[in-house]
Structure formats: structure tokens, C-alpha cells
Scaffold this active site. Structure first.
Site, PDB file in Angstrom:
ATOM      1  N   HIS A 223      65.185  75.028  45.896  1.00 33.56           N
ATOM      2  CA  HIS A 223      63.859  74.882  45.293  1.00 33.56           C
ATOM      3  C   HIS A 223      63.862  75.384  43.845  1.00 33.56           C
ATOM      4  O   HIS A 223      63.463  74.657  42.921  1.00 33.56           O
ATOM      5  CB  HIS A 223      62.860  75.682  46.146  1.00 33.56           C
ATOM      6  CG  HIS A 223      61.462  75.693  45.636  1.00 33.56           C
ATOM      7  ND1 HIS A 223      60.453  74.950  46.210  1.00 33.56           N
ATOM      8  CD2 HIS A 223      60.875  76.364  44.618  1.00 33.56           C
ATOM      9  CE1 HIS A 223      59.319  75.163  45.567  1.00 33.56           C
ATOM     10  NE2 HIS A 223      59.549  76.022  44.596  1.00 33.56           N
ATOM     11  N   GLU A 224      64.328  76.615  43.649  1.00 31.72           N
ATOM     12  CA  GLU A 224      64.341  77.175  42.297  1.00 31.72           C
ATOM     13  C   GLU A 224      65.330  76.429  41.403  1.00 31.72           C
ATOM     14  O   GLU A 224      65.116  76.298  40.194  1.00 31.72           O
ATOM     15  CB  GLU A 224      64.674  78.661  42.345  1.00 31.72           C
ATOM     16  CG  GLU A 224      63.698  79.520  43.164  1.00 31.72           C
ATOM     17  CD  GLU A 224      62.251  79.381  42.730  1.00 31.72           C
ATOM     18  OE1 GLU A 224      61.988  78.979  41.574  1.00 31.72           O
ATOM     19  OE2 GLU A 224      61.363  79.673  43.553  1.00 31.72           O
TER      20      GLU A 224
ATOM     21  N   HIS B 248      63.491  73.585  39.851  1.00 37.49           N
ATOM     22  CA  HIS B 248      62.752  74.020  38.662  1.00 37.49           C
ATOM     23  C   HIS B 248      63.679  74.153  37.459  1.00 37.49           C
ATOM     24  O   HIS B 248      63.366  73.698  36.358  1.00 37.49           O
ATOM     25  CB  HIS B 248      62.120  75.397  38.931  1.00 37.49           C
ATOM     26  CG  HIS B 248      60.940  75.393  39.839  1.00 37.49           C
ATOM     27  ND1 HIS B 248      59.885  74.528  39.683  1.00 37.49           N
ATOM     28  CD2 HIS B 248      60.628  76.178  40.898  1.00 37.49           C
ATOM     29  CE1 HIS B 248      58.974  74.769  40.618  1.00 37.49           C
ATOM     30  NE2 HIS B 248      59.411  75.769  41.367  1.00 37.49           N
TER      31      HIS B 248
ATOM     32  N   HIS C 128      64.836  70.895  36.015  1.00 38.52           N
ATOM     33  CA  HIS C 128      63.714  70.271  35.322  1.00 38.52           C
ATOM     34  C   HIS C 128      63.598  70.872  33.914  1.00 38.52           C
ATOM     35  O   HIS C 128      63.430  70.149  32.919  1.00 38.52           O
ATOM     36  CB  HIS C 128      62.437  70.505  36.121  1.00 38.52           C
ATOM     37  CG  HIS C 128      61.302  69.610  35.747  1.00 38.52           C
ATOM     38  ND1 HIS C 128      60.113  69.599  36.425  1.00 38.52           N
ATOM     39  CD2 HIS C 128      61.159  68.689  34.761  1.00 38.52           C
ATOM     40  CE1 HIS C 128      59.290  68.725  35.881  1.00 38.52           C
ATOM     41  NE2 HIS C 128      59.904  68.157  34.863  1.00 38.52           N
TER      42      HIS C 128
END
Length: 598
Positions: free
Chosen positions: A390-391, A394, A397
Site C-alpha cells: 500500500h505505502e 503511494h 505515485h
């Protein structure tokens, strides 16, 4: 890592920490940077009164402002990340305090700039925007001009800027209280006493020993109960600040103010809550299944995180987790995978818990430094593998945004950020399902995915509904006492968990321990984000080159578009309720699959 004791920061191996040198090579260098920043503040006034003269003079100010903003971002990220390493250490807090004072002076000194830009006649501004020096500022200025109805006079903007330094006090006090000052003690386990903390609590609640879960739950919330009045005052103060600021700027509500920067209509928020409320029966069905699978006569609040498929628990080292994530993300291509892999095996991440370290996980991607990741990774909690994926979403991105946009509009919104992160979780889940060697492991993974979607889609919507209720109460003149906050939260607990759940007296104290509530109207974006990511993951994996390039176009867009428009180009329309309903349908399908596997 040995989890029987929580080490001090000084005992953590260097390889397990992040490398902040791309921001500043040392604390001393940071102070040198702060001195440069403070010198720049003295130059701000010299630009006053020049911005409307010509495109050239406006560009001169924007060049100066950009240079100062890049330095400001570097300073902010460095000191804030240093502070999270050990919330009780004086070094990070001193730097953060020094920076906050300097930033407040800078904001006050430059408080005239936005009103002066807003005062430029529309015809002149349209002419300025065609100038070659405005190319990298055009999007920034167009977004800034949207704020024209809510920008105040020079004097009023200065007063707001001077007040900004104090706005973080409730959040900072909450963080220090819950991460440093409160001692949660230890829990007796079959392996001896183990420390209870904000980070280890989740591990305790995943243990199969129900008595252990109950004791950890009770010990944890005993401390929140002991500090409930203080916590309620801190959160109530944060809400009051939101409402006051909205009224000062002329917004109809705090929620309207929070959604305005992303150009997200309040109907998007309302569609989310309404659609989730219409699908709560599926959520209730899952809790009934959980109760049955655990063989319980009644389901308690400390029973909702333990895996209901016990045989598939696993131990995953950091390096094994990186391998697993790399394989799962292979459909995104070599550049994406190798960049993320080298960062995670290098020093993008601060990996494990240490005393005083901020709990939870986050990604902090800036224009200059690496896209840093804070983790409190535990090798016996498979959820942490998903958290790392998940991180990593980020961070990648941020990596693409910073490399494909000028500084003034490289930053994407939180609305978009939760798409990239939960997209990675979906790919990891699908990969593990394909490689699962047994029915038991598949059942475990489906259970895990159900719990993840529940936590992101349903639970965050419950949080969002609570935030809206609480702010509406404050706006309507109802004091936010500890009893009011607990009553509102308990009502929502009962609605979302349904008839299968038996709550403890302290269960509603949960509403006083959520850090994200100190950044109002943020959590709804987790729910919209996972809805968008589920749709895009299906589109990318079942599509071809175009669908993948559409997704990378989204990752590279940074802040060049408003989030709804950016996601439309990627292939999903979040202005409508259909993606939310589709996510609920996915959840329902997974619950049914879990029933069959069990």
C-alpha cells in the site's frame, strides 16, 4: 527483528532506517538550510505591489516563490520525519518547532501575495498566462484563481497566517499523549511479558487466544478511558478550528471547505455514505459468518481482527515481503517494479518499531527527496505485507509525479493517492490467490481481503459519517463533550456492525483514538480510493497496453488535473455512485466465496 522488546532509536541498525540525505545530509545542514529560508523571508516584501505590472514581474515573484517553496518542503519533510523517529526525543521536536515558527513568519510575510494576484484584472491575467515564462505556473494560477471568492483582505490573510502555527497544537498534543506519554504496560503471553503499544496492539488482536485478545483490548482502552476528557477536548478543539476557519473564509460548512481544493462536489461524499448504508446487510452477514467461524456464542469488539482461518498464518521477513510484492506488481512493467524494489531494499523505508516512534505507516513523497515510507513492520502479521504494498503504491505515485511535472503542480491529491495504494493491494491479493497451494491458504487470503476491503471501504465510511455528524453538531451549536462524542460514535458502531456484535462499555472510546480525525474529511478518500482502484485493477489486468498506459498517465499526472478528471482519463468516473456499488458487489462476492471455502 526481535519483538520481545522495543529497542531505543539508537539501537536500530542503519540499514533498517530511512536515508534522509537527499533532503539534507545532516541536522547541521538542515539548520544551514533554515538560515537560508529565514533570509529569503526578508526579501518577500520587496515584491509587494509588483505582481500586476506585467507577466515578467509576476513571473519574477513566482520564480522566487517556487525556490522558497522547494526549500520549505525540504525543511518540512526532514524535520517532520526526524520527529517521527522518536516522538519523545528533543532533536526532532526542536527542529519542527523552529521550522513551524519560521514557516508562520513566511506565511505572514507573504500573506499579501494571493490577494494581490486575485486583484489582477481578469483580462490582464488572461494575457499574462500566454507568456512563455508562465508555462510551468499556468495550472497553479488557474487553480489559485478558483479561490477568489474565499480570499480575504491583506490584513485578514496576515492574521490567519499568524494563527497557522497554533492550528497543529491539538494534533501534536494528541500524538505526544498517545505515542509517548501514555504507558500501555505489558501483556502476559505464553512466551512471557510483551510490551503493549499503539503498534503492537494490532498484533495482539490477531492472536487466536481469545483471553489474550480480551486482556490486550481492556488494557489498551483502560488508558484511553483514563484520558478520555483530555482526548475529547483535543478533538473538539480541532473540530472547532475547522468550523471557525470555514466561517472566516465564507464557506457554507467545514466539509465544503475541505472538499473545495479537490473540486469534489459534496454529492460525492453523500453518494459514498448513502451507497455504503444501502449495503450494510452484506457487512452484517460477514460478521455473522465471523461469529460462526470462530465458534462464538457472541461476537465481541476484540474478535473482529483475528483471522478466522487459523492454519494459514505465516512468517514473512522484510526481504521476502519485497520479493512477494515485486512478483505481484509485475504486470506494471520493469521500471515500476525495479524502482520500487530497489527503494524498499535500500533505504526508502524506516522499517521497524522503536521506542517513541510514531505508530502506523505512511508514505512521504517530496519533489526533492526519496518517497520515504514509515513502517512498524512485524514479520508475524501478514497485514503488514499488504501495508508495505500500500505505502509502496503511494511512493511510486510520488516518484512518477515528481518526474513528470514542474514543482508548482507536481503534488497529487489525497483523493488520488488512495487509488495508487489500494491498487497495489489488489494486485498483491490476486497474485497470492493464484500461487496459493491449498484451499486453506485461499480461504485465509479471501478472509484477509474481505477484512481489508471492510477496513478501507466500510470502516472509513463510518469514520467519514462520524466526522460529518460531529462537525455538523459543532456548526449547529452543540458542545462536543466527551459524552456527545461517545454517543455519536456508539450509534454508528451499532449501525455498521449490526446485531451480531456485543460491544464493551469502552468500545465507543475508539472514536477518540483515530489520528486521521485531526485532518478533517480525509478518511472518505480511502473509501472512494479503493472503489476506484478495484475498478482500475480489473481494467488493467484484463486489458492491454492502452489500459496500462491509461493507468500510468494517471500516476504521472500529478496535480495537473483535478482528481475526478484525472480518474476519468484512467477509466473510472467517481462523480457517480456506480464504482462504490461495484466495490460493495466485490465485497459481497468475496464474502460468499469465503462462506464456500469454509
Amino acid at each position: 527483528m526481535d519483538t520481545s522488546t522495543i529497542p531505543p532509536r539508537s539501537a536500530v541498525p542503519l540499514k533498517d532506517t530511512w536515508d534522509l540525505s537527499k533532503l539534507f545530509p545532516s541536522d547541521a545542514a538542515w539548520y544551514d538550510g533554515l538560515a537560508v529560508y529565514e533570509k529569503m523571508i526578508e526579501k518577500i516584501e520587496s515584491y509587494r505591489g509588483t505582481l500586476g505590472r506585467s507577466a515578467e514581474t509576476l513571473a519574477d515573484w513566482l520564480d522566487f516563490f517556487k525556490e522558497g517553496s522547494i526549500l520549505e518542503e525540504r525543511l518540512a519533510y526532514y524535520c517532520e520525519l526526524r520527529q517521527t523517529e522518536d516522538e519523545g526525543a528533543s532533536e526532532g521536536r526542536t527542529m519542527t518547532g523552529r521550522f513551524a515558527m519560521a514557516q508562520a513568519r513566511a506565511q505572514a510575510a507573504a500573506s499579501w501575495a494571493v490577494p494581490e494576484i486575485q486583484a489582477i484584472p481578469d483580462s490582464s491575467m488572461q494575457s499574462f498566462l500566454t507568456h512563455s515564462r508562465m508555462a510551468e505556473y499556468r495550472i497553479y494560477l488557474q487553480k489559485l484563481l478558483r479561490w477568489k471568492p474565499y480570499i480575504l483582505s491583506d490584513k485578514e490573510e496576515r492574521l490567519l497566517a499568524l494563527h497557522a502555527e497554533g492550528e497543529s497544537v491539538p494534533r501534536d498534543a494528541f500524538s505526544v499523549l498517545t505515542n509517548v506519554d501514555i504507558d500501555f504496560g505489558t501483556i502476559d503471553t505464553p512466551d512471557g511479558p510483551r510490551p503493549l503499544s499503539q503498534s503492537t496492539w494490532s498484533s495482539f488482536l490477531e492472536k487466536s487466544d481469545r483471553d489474550l485478545r480480551q486482556r490486550a483490548y481492556k488494557a489498551f482502552y483502560k488508558q484511553f478511558d483514563a484520558h478520555k476528557t483530555t482526548l475529547a477536548a483535543l478533538y473538539g478543539g480541532s473540530v472547532k478550528q475547522d468550523v471557525i476557519k470555514a466561517r472566516i473564509r465564507g464557506f457554507p460548512s467545514a466539509r465544503a471547505m475541505a472538499l473545495f481544493p479537490d473540486n469534489v462536489d459534496e454529492s460525492v461524499y453523500d453518494n459514498l455514505v448513502a451507497t455504503i448504508n444501502a449495503n450494510l446487510s452484506t457487512l452484517h452477514r460477514y460478521y455473522e459468518l465471523r461469529k460462526k467461524a470462530l465458534g462464538l456464542s457472541e461476537l465481541r469488539h476484540y474478535d473482529v481482527y483475528v483471522p478466522i482461518v487459523k492454519t494459514a498464518s505465516r512468517h514473512t521477513s522484510w526481504d521476502e515481503a519485497v520479493d512477494m510484492i515485486s512478483q505481484a506488481l509485475a504486470p506494471l512493467g520493469d521500471e515500476y517494479v525495479q524502482t520500487l524494489r530497489s527503494g524498499l531494499l535500500g533505504r526508502w523505508a524506516d522499517r521497524y518499531e522503536n521506542k517513541g516512534k510514531r505508530s502506523g505507516a505512511f508514505s512521504a513523497g517530496s519533489f526533492t527527496g526519496d518517497p520515504y515510507i514509515l513502517m512498524n513492520y512485524k514479520e508475524d502479521v501478514i497485514r503488514d505485507v499488504f501495508t508495505l504494498a500500500h505505502e509502496g503504491g503511494h511512493s511510486m505515485h510520488s516518484w512518477y509525479s515528481a518526474r513528470n511535472n514542474p514543482f508548482m503542480h507536481y503534488g497529487y491529491t489525497i483523493f488520488e493517492a488512495e487509488v495508487a495504494s489500494t491498487f497495489n493491494e489488489e494486485l498483491l491479493f490476486r497474485h497470492l490467490m493464484k500461487t496459493a497451494e491449498s484451499r486453506e491458504l485461499k480461504a485465509y487470503l479471501v478472509n484477509k481481503r474481505v477484512d481489508d476491503i471492510l477496513a478501507t471501504l466500510f470502516r472509513q465510511t463510518m469514520f467519514a459519517e462520524f466526522e460529518h455528524r460531529v462537525h455538523s453538531l459543532e456548526e449547529g451549536g452543540t458542545p462536543l463533550t466527551v459524552d456527545v462524542l461517545r454517543s455519536e460514535y456508539r450509534t454508528l458502531l451499532k449501525k455498521y456492525f449490526g446485531p451480531a456484535m456485543v460491544f464493551e462499555d469502552e468500545s465507543d472510546l475508539e472514536g477518540l483514538r483515530i489520528p486521521h480525525f485531526y485532518g478533517a474529511f480525509y478518511v472518505y478518500k480511502y473509501a472512494t480510493g479503493i472503489s476506484a482502484s478495484l475498478a482500475l485493477a480489473e481494467r488493467v489486468l484484463s486489458g492491454g497496453k492502452k489500459e496500462r498506459e491509461d493507468y500510468f498517465g494517471f500516476l504521472k499526472s500529478g496535480g495537473s488535473r483535478f482528481p475526478i478528471d484525472s480518474l476519468k482519463l484512467a477509466g473510472v468516473d467517481m462523480s457517480r455512485p456506480e464504482p462504490i456499488q461495484a466495490a460493495c458487489d466485490t465485497f459481497s462476492r468475496l464474502v460468499k466465496e469465503l462462506e464456500e471455502l469454509l
